[in-house]
Design an enzyme around this catalytic site. Structure first.
Site, PDB file in Angstrom:
ATOM      1  N   ASP A  56     -65.813  48.603  32.593  1.00  0.00           N
ATOM      2  CA  ASP A  56     -65.892  48.410  31.142  1.00  0.00           C
ATOM      3  C   ASP A  56     -66.900  47.288  30.903  1.00  0.00           C
ATOM      4  OD1 ASP A  56     -65.144  48.669  28.386  1.00  0.00           O
ATOM      5  OD2 ASP A  56     -63.953  46.855  28.571  1.00  0.00           O
ATOM      6  N   SER A  57     -67.214  47.063  29.621  1.00  0.00           N
ATOM      7  CA  SER A  57     -68.100  45.938  29.296  1.00  0.00           C
ATOM      8  C   SER A  57     -67.376  44.604  29.473  1.00  0.00           C
ATOM      9  CB  SER A  57     -68.573  46.081  27.848  1.00  0.00           C
ATOM     10  OG  SER A  57     -67.443  46.089  26.992  1.00  0.00           O
TER      11      SER A  57
ATOM     12  N   GLY B 126     -70.935  48.450  22.525  1.00  0.00           N
ATOM     13  CA  GLY B 126     -70.661  49.338  21.390  1.00  0.00           C
ATOM     14  C   GLY B 126     -71.756  49.538  20.366  1.00  0.00           C
TER      15      GLY B 126
ATOM     16  N   CYS C 264     -64.280  52.683  29.723  1.00  0.00           N
ATOM     17  CA  CYS C 264     -65.083  52.257  28.580  1.00  0.00           C
ATOM     18  C   CYS C 264     -65.458  53.531  27.835  1.00  0.00           C
ATOM     19  CB  CYS C 264     -66.344  51.542  29.067  1.00  0.00           C
ATOM     20  SG  CYS C 264     -67.561  51.264  27.773  1.00  0.00           S
ATOM     21  N   ASN C 265     -64.918  53.705  26.631  1.00  0.00           N
ATOM     22  CA  ASN C 265     -65.158  54.971  25.929  1.00  0.00           C
ATOM     23  C   ASN C 265     -66.578  55.095  25.400  1.00  0.00           C
ATOM     24  OD1 ASN C 265     -62.587  56.001  26.390  1.00  0.00           O
ATOM     25  ND2 ASN C 265     -61.746  54.777  24.714  1.00  0.00           N
TER      26      ASN C 265
ATOM     27  N   GLU D  95     -62.107  39.827  23.141  1.00  0.00           N
ATOM     28  CA  GLU D  95     -62.738  39.007  24.192  1.00  0.00           C
ATOM     29  C   GLU D  95     -62.482  37.515  23.966  1.00  0.00           C
ATOM     30  OE1 GLU D  95     -64.465  39.795  27.027  1.00  0.00           O
ATOM     31  OE2 GLU D  95     -64.064  41.934  26.721  1.00  0.00           O
TER      32      GLU D  95
ATOM     33  N   CYS E 282     -61.366  52.695  21.616  1.00  0.00           N
ATOM     34  CA  CYS E 282     -62.131  51.747  22.441  1.00  0.00           C
ATOM     35  C   CYS E 282     -61.074  51.053  23.286  1.00  0.00           C
ATOM     36  CB  CYS E 282     -62.858  50.752  21.541  1.00  0.00           C
ATOM     37  SG  CYS E 282     -63.409  49.248  22.389  1.00  0.00           S
TER      38      CYS E 282
ATOM     39  N   HIS F   4     -60.656  48.228  24.358  1.00  0.00           N
ATOM     40  CA  HIS F   4     -60.226  46.884  23.948  1.00  0.00           C
ATOM     41  C   HIS F   4     -59.070  46.955  22.933  1.00  0.00           C
ATOM     42  CE1 HIS F   4     -64.063  45.518  25.669  1.00  0.00           C
ATOM     43  NE2 HIS F   4     -63.641  44.260  25.537  1.00  0.00           N
TER      44      HIS F   4
HETATM   45  N1  DGL Z   1     -64.280  48.845  25.707  1.00  0.00           N
HETATM   46  C1  DGL Z   1     -65.428  49.639  25.488  1.00  0.00           C
HETATM   47  C2  DGL Z   1     -65.105  50.948  24.830  1.00  0.00           C
HETATM   48  O1  DGL Z   1     -64.088  51.511  25.168  1.00  0.00           O
HETATM   49  C3  DGL Z   1     -66.695  48.939  25.054  1.00  0.00           C
HETATM   50  C4  DGL Z   1     -66.612  47.937  23.970  1.00  0.00           C
HETATM   51  C5  DGL Z   1     -67.928  47.216  23.720  1.00  0.00           C
HETATM   52  O2  DGL Z   1     -68.416  46.553  24.639  1.00  0.00           O
HETATM   53  O3  DGL Z   1     -68.463  47.338  22.600  1.00  0.00           O
HETATM   54  O4  DGL Z   1     -65.818  51.476  24.032  1.00  0.00           O
END
Ligand code: DGL
Length: 301
Positions: A12-13, A51, A81-82, A161, A193, A195
């Site tokens: 993931d990010s 994102g 990470c979607n 975060e 997402c 997160h």
């Molecule tokens: N957690 C990630 C997702 O599922 C990426 C979020 C991001 O870095 O913007 O999309």
């Protein structure tokens, strides 16, 4: 007796993919199979957020990460990470020599199967995921009865975060999305997402009680749940399930450790630092290895 070790790579990010890792951990810990699992988690925090990035950028990152996880011995890769899955699932599959899993298809499949009749589904996700319409398209493949409303929530990744999950400011931001969802009349809300499941508590408190929040990772592990054993058998074999975790991040280790602990309610495990150059080198090496071999037969004759 414990069988061999399976290494599962996830990425993931940032800390978001830990919401997927926790579902996988608890799934394997309770499945009752005597097995050793090694989870390799990569949080690309130096380049967070993903994102708002273009699909070309995400494709390059995904190629780097898939190559790096493969070099570390991943037997399977989960796109936790979607945004990456929405923009680069086929890139990951083309790059990887091991199976790649995402959360979008299992979410669409399980959700539409569980829902009866006409339903309105809200999807909260990053701007890039919403723009790709990956969730709407996947849901439509399984059901024409569902109407899907996708809403981009650019602030939520930063909130998670920074560990501000329960602050007043966060509640204000979430209220804005809760009222959009309520106005749209949704019956369920996909936390699209990785997160966002860490904001499920404060978000559900702002939504009407009949609206169901859906964590895609919880649905994804259901696709793996074919072998549930009896409680007695589980107790018998639970001692033989071994779970090891290695977490790697491209940004500051201490920041990741702090947010991860707030999100999970416990320390995430040992965290190691890697650089973006490490990831880029893995991709370059993989691309070179995949280059067609030059025909040198003429030179030898
Ligand atoms: N957690 C990630 C997702 O599922 C990426 C979020 C991001 O870095 O913007 O999309």
């Amino acid at each position: 007796m414990r069988q061999g070790q399976i290494t599962i790579g996830l990425f993931d990010s940032g800390v978001g993919g830990l919401s997927v890792l926790r579902q996988l951990e608890s799934h394997f810990a309770t499945r009752g199979e005597a097995q050793s699992y090694r989870f390799l988690y990569l949080g690309d925090t130096a380049r967070l957020p993903y994102g708002n990035r273009s699909s070309q950028e995400i494709k390059t990152f995904v190629e780097e990460i898939v190559a790096w996880l493969s070099n570390k011995g991943a037997d399977q890769i989960v796109m936790a990470c979607n945004t990456s899955a929405a923009l680069a699932y086929s890139t990951a599959c083309a790059q990887s020599k091991v199976p790649v899993y995402d959360l979008i298809k299992p979410t669409a499949e399980h959700l539409t199967r569980a829902l009866q009749g006409k339903q309105k589904i809200g999807v909260l996700a990053t701007n890039s995921t919403v723009k790709s319409q990956a969730f709407s398209k996947a849901i439509k493949e399984f059901s024409n009865d569902c109407e899907v409303v996708e809403i981009g929530c650019p602030e939520l990744v930063g909130i998670v975060e920074s560990g501000q999950i329960n602050s007043e400011e966060t509640k204000k931001t979430l209220s804005k999305y809760a009222s959009q969802l309520e106005k749209a009349g949704v019956d369920s809300v996909v936390l699209g997402c990785t997160h966002y499941p860490f904001l499920a508590g404060p978000l559900s408190a702002l939504l009407p009680s009949h609206v169901q929040l859906v964590d895609p990772a919880a649905l994804m592990v259901r696709s793996l749940s074919k072998n549930k054993t009896s409680t007695a058998a589980l107790n018998e074999t639970a001692r033989d399930v071994e779970i090891k975790k290695e977490i790697y991040v491209t940004g500051p280790l201490a920041d990741f450790a702090t947010s991860a602990e707030i999100c999970l309610g416990q320390a995430p495990g040992t965290i190691y630092g890697i650089t973006i150059q490490d990831l880029q080198a893995a991709r370059t090496e993989a691309l070179q290895a995949n280059l067609p071999v030059a025909d040198i037969s003429g030179a030898l004759s």
